[in-house]
Design a protein around this motif. Sequence first.
Motif, short mmCIF file in Angstrom:
data_model
loop_
_atom_site.label_atom_id
_atom_site.label_comp_id
_atom_site.label_asym_id
_atom_site.label_seq_id
_atom_site.Cartn_x
_atom_site.Cartn_y
_atom_site.Cartn_z
N GLU A 1 0.79 -1.23 0.00
CA GLU A 1 0.00 0.00 0.00
C GLU A 1 0.83 1.28 0.00
OE1 GLU A 1 -2.22 -0.57 3.53
OE2 GLU A 1 -3.22 -2.40 2.80
N ALA A 2 2.12 1.18 0.28
CA ALA A 2 2.96 2.37 0.43
C ALA A 2 3.07 3.16 -0.87
CB ALA A 2 4.35 1.97 0.92
N LYS A 3 3.10 4.47 -0.76
CA LYS A 3 3.30 5.36 -1.89
C LYS A 3 4.67 6.03 -1.86
CE LYS A 3 -0.89 4.56 -3.26
NZ LYS A 3 -1.12 3.65 -4.41
N ASP A 4 5.33 6.03 -0.71
CA ASP A 4 6.63 6.68 -0.58
C ASP A 4 7.73 5.63 -0.49
OD1 ASP A 4 7.50 6.55 2.64
OD2 ASP A 4 5.36 6.34 2.22
N TRP A 5 8.92 5.99 -0.95
CA TRP A 5 10.01 5.03 -1.04
C TRP A 5 10.52 4.60 0.33
CZ3 TRP A 5 15.03 5.41 0.75
CH2 TRP A 5 15.44 6.66 1.23
N ILE A 6 10.43 5.47 1.36
CA ILE A 6 10.92 5.09 2.68
C ILE A 6 10.10 3.94 3.25
CG2 ILE A 6 11.21 5.87 5.07
CD1 ILE A 6 11.87 8.62 4.04
N SER A 7 8.77 4.03 3.15
CA SER A 7 7.91 2.95 3.63
C SER A 7 8.16 1.67 2.86
CB SER A 7 6.44 3.36 3.50
OG SER A 7 6.14 4.46 4.33
N MET A 8 8.35 1.79 1.55
CA MET A 8 8.62 0.60 0.73
C MET A 8 9.93 -0.07 1.13
SD MET A 8 7.66 1.92 -3.11
CE MET A 8 6.18 2.86 -3.45
N MET A 9 10.98 0.73 1.26
CA MET A 9 12.28 0.17 1.61
C MET A 9 12.26 -0.42 3.02
SD MET A 9 15.37 -0.40 0.55
CE MET A 9 15.48 0.65 -0.89
N ASP A 10 11.64 0.28 3.95
CA ASP A 10 11.53 -0.21 5.33
C ASP A 10 10.82 -1.56 5.36
OD1 ASP A 10 11.33 0.17 8.38
OD2 ASP A 10 9.22 0.05 7.78
N ALA A 11 9.70 -1.67 4.64
CA ALA A 11 8.91 -2.90 4.66
C ALA A 11 9.64 -4.04 3.96
CB ALA A 11 7.55 -2.67 4.00
#
Length: 464
Positions: free
Chosen positions: A262-272
């Motif tokens: 569901e993430a739209k930002d790269w930080i959330s994507m990379m973290d997950a």
Amino acid sequence: MPHAHHFLERLDRVTREQTEFALELYRDHEAVRFVLDHVTLPPGNDRVALAIDDPREGPFVLVTVPEGRFVTCLGKGMHHQHPVVERARIDALIAKVADKRARREMAQRDLRHDEDEDDVFARVTTRGDRFCREDLVAVTAFEAIVGDEAWRMMLDFAKEALEARALLEVHVGRMKGVTLQDRKGLQALHRAEWAVLHLMTIACAGDRRDLDTLVERHRPLPGSPTFGCSAQGGSVFFLRSAWACARMGRAELPKYRDTLSEAKDWISMMDAAMGIGAVALRHSGAKVEARRILESFGPPPEGQVGPDALRATIAGGVLTAVDDADNCAQAAVTSGRDIAVQLGSILPEGHALKYRAVEDVPEPIARAVALSFDADMQDAEGITFATCALPLAARASAEDFYLPREYVSAWLRAWEPVETIERLKRSFAKRPKPTPVRAVSPGRNDPCPCGSGKKWKKCHGSGR
């Protein structure tokens, strides 16, 4: 506690070796209470059988719950109706007690003349990236703050740091010089950012039941539990978040899968994605499930940009680190050795910590350097470095992330505002763009991720 004469009289039912173990338990009330506090017992039982040999045949020591008062000793083959704690479990828990005691002794020796146990925790919030391994041992040994309380403080500092960064980013762009007020604001941001890192480490270095509490507390909330740490930027923060996710375990995979989806930002994507990869690397039983999650996002659509393409590329890079873990870990250690040589270059000739060649750097130090290096995660090489180091982080202990004090004192000078200014500049000067991230394994003609400026084939890829 008065002597348990009935128990002592019944020790003639066991061998000399078993008697010695039973007496060790009897003399160590703290260890027995620790065992009873860390085992799950059926409700309504007022006694438990501690196995000092075979869990079915015994012998057993019967103690009361929760007091830990010794009742009697049952010889081999003497049956009972009480729940049993197996010998292997007892040994493992007693080893933890011994470790805690060793930490306390080390921490006591580390106290300055003007410090007491309550003062030790201040190191977490004031030493920034100069927080060393001995500091971590001292804080965790005294247990001034653990588990859920450390986690709540971590979230508070994460919010404080993000708000301060948003204000300072605008100001730094117009800054002509550093005033005293600027220095105070920059130092406060520096301390808040790194306090987030240290508090997450402390919170997730505890026992399984403490980790389960954290998981349950965050389950109803949106996003990943570790986003607050990753949002501070820099490879060290993402790697620590990945380690924390791995410590929480397989139960977090659905949360991180949904966040990545569901993430739209790269930080959330990379973290997950890094959290999912870390679970796969630390827990062999979860590897198939974690790989399936990462595979479901790729490969990225050729020629396309946007959140979906970025999501697929990030997942693919982490999947490469999972599948090529040994080579990635070795590349990270090699980079750690290179960085260690650079850090020691400021020292005078003949200094014990001035390494002239990479092969002189001990591997444990090279690992700690790689895990504590703050690479720029808005740069493709920084992301490559972080994903290469993911296998190291996933399998690390809390202490592995920190350098010993002698290295911190020798290699790092006192904090200066320029450090925080540079972190701010790289944050707002390189706004994240939905462009593909380089794969973990660079091509032969790509720049080496160690930052030497050489091509991979001329640097760390020369032996391949």
